[in-house]
Design a protein around this motif. Structure first.
Motif, PDB file in Angstrom:
ATOM      1  N   LEU A   1      36.636  20.534  40.800  1.00 25.84           N
ATOM      2  CA  LEU A   1      36.703  19.262  41.511  1.00 25.84           C
ATOM      3  C   LEU A   1      37.594  18.274  40.767  1.00 25.84           C
ATOM      4  O   LEU A   1      37.572  18.208  39.534  1.00 25.84           O
ATOM      5  CB  LEU A   1      35.300  18.656  41.650  1.00 25.84           C
ATOM      6  N   ASP A   2      38.350  17.491  41.508  1.00 27.78           N
ATOM      7  CA  ASP A   2      39.135  16.430  40.887  1.00 27.78           C
ATOM      8  C   ASP A   2      38.328  15.142  40.792  1.00 27.78           C
ATOM      9  O   ASP A   2      38.543  14.336  39.895  1.00 27.78           O
ATOM     10  CB  ASP A   2      40.422  16.189  41.675  1.00 27.78           C
ATOM     11  N   ASP A   3      37.426  14.938  41.733  1.00 31.14           N
ATOM     12  CA  ASP A   3      36.562  13.762  41.741  1.00 31.14           C
ATOM     13  C   ASP A   3      35.132  14.213  41.977  1.00 31.14           C
ATOM     14  O   ASP A   3      34.883  15.194  42.679  1.00 31.14           O
ATOM     15  CB  ASP A   3      36.965  12.801  42.872  1.00 31.14           C
ATOM     16  N   TRP A   4      34.199  13.473  41.403  1.00 32.40           N
ATOM     17  CA  TRP A   4      32.799  13.791  41.641  1.00 32.40           C
ATOM     18  C   TRP A   4      32.416  13.285  43.024  1.00 32.40           C
ATOM     19  O   TRP A   4      32.827  12.192  43.437  1.00 32.40           O
ATOM     20  CB  TRP A   4      31.911  13.112  40.604  1.00 32.40           C
TER      21      TRP A   4
ATOM     22  N   VAL B   1      30.330  11.540  45.895  1.00 29.66           N
ATOM     23  CA  VAL B   1      29.508  10.339  45.913  1.00 29.66           C
ATOM     24  C   VAL B   1      28.368  10.569  46.891  1.00 29.66           C
ATOM     25  O   VAL B   1      28.580  11.006  48.017  1.00 29.66           O
ATOM     26  CB  VAL B   1      30.359   9.114  46.337  1.00 29.66           C
TER      27      VAL B   1
ATOM     28  N   ARG C   1      28.713   4.507  44.229  1.00 29.56           N
ATOM     29  CA  ARG C   1      29.965   4.821  43.541  1.00 29.56           C
ATOM     30  C   ARG C   1      29.671   5.229  42.095  1.00 29.56           C
ATOM     31  O   ARG C   1      28.674   4.843  41.508  1.00 29.56           O
ATOM     32  CB  ARG C   1      30.889   3.613  43.541  1.00 29.56           C
ATOM     33  N   THR C   2      30.582   5.996  41.537  1.00 36.07           N
ATOM     34  CA  THR C   2      30.473   6.380  40.141  1.00 36.07           C
ATOM     35  C   THR C   2      31.808   6.109  39.458  1.00 36.07           C
ATOM     36  O   THR C   2      32.849   6.194  40.095  1.00 36.07           O
ATOM     37  CB  THR C   2      30.084   7.860  39.980  1.00 36.07           C
ATOM     38  N   ASN C   3      31.738   5.762  38.198  1.00 35.51           N
ATOM     39  CA  ASN C   3      32.977   5.565  37.453  1.00 35.51           C
ATOM     40  C   ASN C   3      33.305   6.797  36.617  1.00 35.51           C
ATOM     41  O   ASN C   3      34.207   6.768  35.791  1.00 35.51           O
ATOM     42  CB  ASN C   3      32.892   4.323  36.560  1.00 35.51           C
TER      43      ASN C   3
ATOM     44  N   THR D   1      35.022  10.082  35.920  1.00 41.66           N
ATOM     45  CA  THR D   1      36.192  10.837  36.342  1.00 41.66           C
ATOM     46  C   THR D   1      36.578  11.745  35.185  1.00 41.66           C
ATOM     47  O   THR D   1      36.149  11.537  34.042  1.00 41.66           O
ATOM     48  CB  THR D   1      37.381   9.910  36.666  1.00 41.66           C
ATOM     49  N   TRP D   2      37.408  12.737  35.461  1.00 45.37           N
ATOM     50  CA  TRP D   2      37.889  13.597  34.385  1.00 45.37           C
ATOM     51  C   TRP D   2      38.719  12.806  33.382  1.00 45.37           C
ATOM     52  O   TRP D   2      38.718  13.107  32.187  1.00 45.37           O
ATOM     53  CB  TRP D   2      38.666  14.781  34.943  1.00 45.37           C
TER      54      TRP D   2
ATOM     55  N   HIS E   1      38.452  22.313  33.296  1.00 45.98           N
ATOM     56  CA  HIS E   1      39.105  21.588  34.393  1.00 45.98           C
ATOM     57  C   HIS E   1      40.611  21.467  34.152  1.00 45.98           C
ATOM     58  O   HIS E   1      41.405  21.559  35.093  1.00 45.98           O
ATOM     59  CB  HIS E   1      38.496  20.192  34.556  1.00 45.98           C
TER      60      HIS E   1
END
Length: 171
Positions: free
Chosen positions: A5-8, A10, A15-17, A19-20, A83
Motif C-alpha cells: 500500500l502507498d497510503d493507509w 482510512v 484521518r491519519t498522519n 505515511t511511509w 515497501h
C-alpha cells in the motif's frame, strides 16, 4: 499486504498522519540506536539482573516496555524496507526482530513471558508480511524458518510459574 500500500486506508472517516514518508523519517532519526540494538541482539545471552528476593512490588519491570518498543521500531523498519523494495536491508533487520523474543526467554516472571509472547506476535505479523514478497533466497527463507523453530514458550512459562510460586511463598 501493508507493504504493497502507498497510503493507509482510512476508516470511519478518521484521518491519519501515518505515511511511509513519516515512517521513513522516524526511522532515519533512530538509525544509530537501531544499529546498536541489532548488534546487541547478535549476543546469545541477556539478563535483566532482577533481584527476585525483593518480591513482586520491588521488582522494576521497566525493561519490558523498552523491549516491546524495540519490537515496534524494528517491525516498522522491516516493513518500511519491504515497501521500498529493499529486501536485503529488510533481511538485515528481520533476524534481529526474530531474536528479540529470546531476550526474555530466561526471565522467570509471568509478565515477562507474556510480553515475550506479544513480541513474538509482532514478529509473526512482520514475517507474514515479509513472506508476501517475492525474491527471497532459499538461504534467507531457511534462516527465517530456523528462528521460528527455536521458540519454546511452554518451558519458559513453566519456569515463570515456579518462580512466582516461590516468590509468593517467601513473602
Amino acid at each position: 499486504v501493508i507493504v504493497d500500500l502507498d497510503d493507509w486506508p482510512v476508516r470511519d472517516s478518521q484521518r491519519t498522519n501515518a505515511t511511509w514518508v513519516a515512517v521513513g523519517e522516524y526511522l532515519a532519526d533512530r538509525q544509530a540506536e537501531m544499529d546498536a540494538v541489532l548488534e546487541a541482539l547478535r549476543s546469545d545471552h541477556f539478563s535483566a539482573n532482577i533481584d527476585y528476593r525483593v518480591g513482586f512490588s520491588g521488582i522494576p519491570m521497566t525493561q519490558l516496555a523498552r523491549i516491546k518498543s524495540v519490537a515496534s521500531v524494528l517491525s516498522a523498519a522491516v516493513l518500511h524496507d519491504l515497501h521500498q523494495g529493499q529486501l536485503d536491508s529488510a533481511f538485515q533487520k528481520l533476524p534481529g526482530l526474530l531474536a528479540l523474543p529470546n531476550v526474555q526467554k530466561e526471565e522467570p516472571i509471568i509478565i515477562s513471558q507474556l510480553v515475550r509472547i506479544a513480541i513474538t506476535h509482532i514478529a509473526f505479523v512482520v514475517t507474514w508480511q515479509s513472506l508476501q514478497r517475492t525474491g527471497w533466497s532459499d538461504d534467507q527463507l531457511s534462516r527465517v524458518q530456523q528462528y521460528w523453530s527455536h521458540y519454546d514458550f511452554i518451558g519458559a512459562m513453566e519456569k515463570a510459574f515456579a518462580m512466582e510460586r516461590a516468590m509468593a511463598a517467601a513473602q
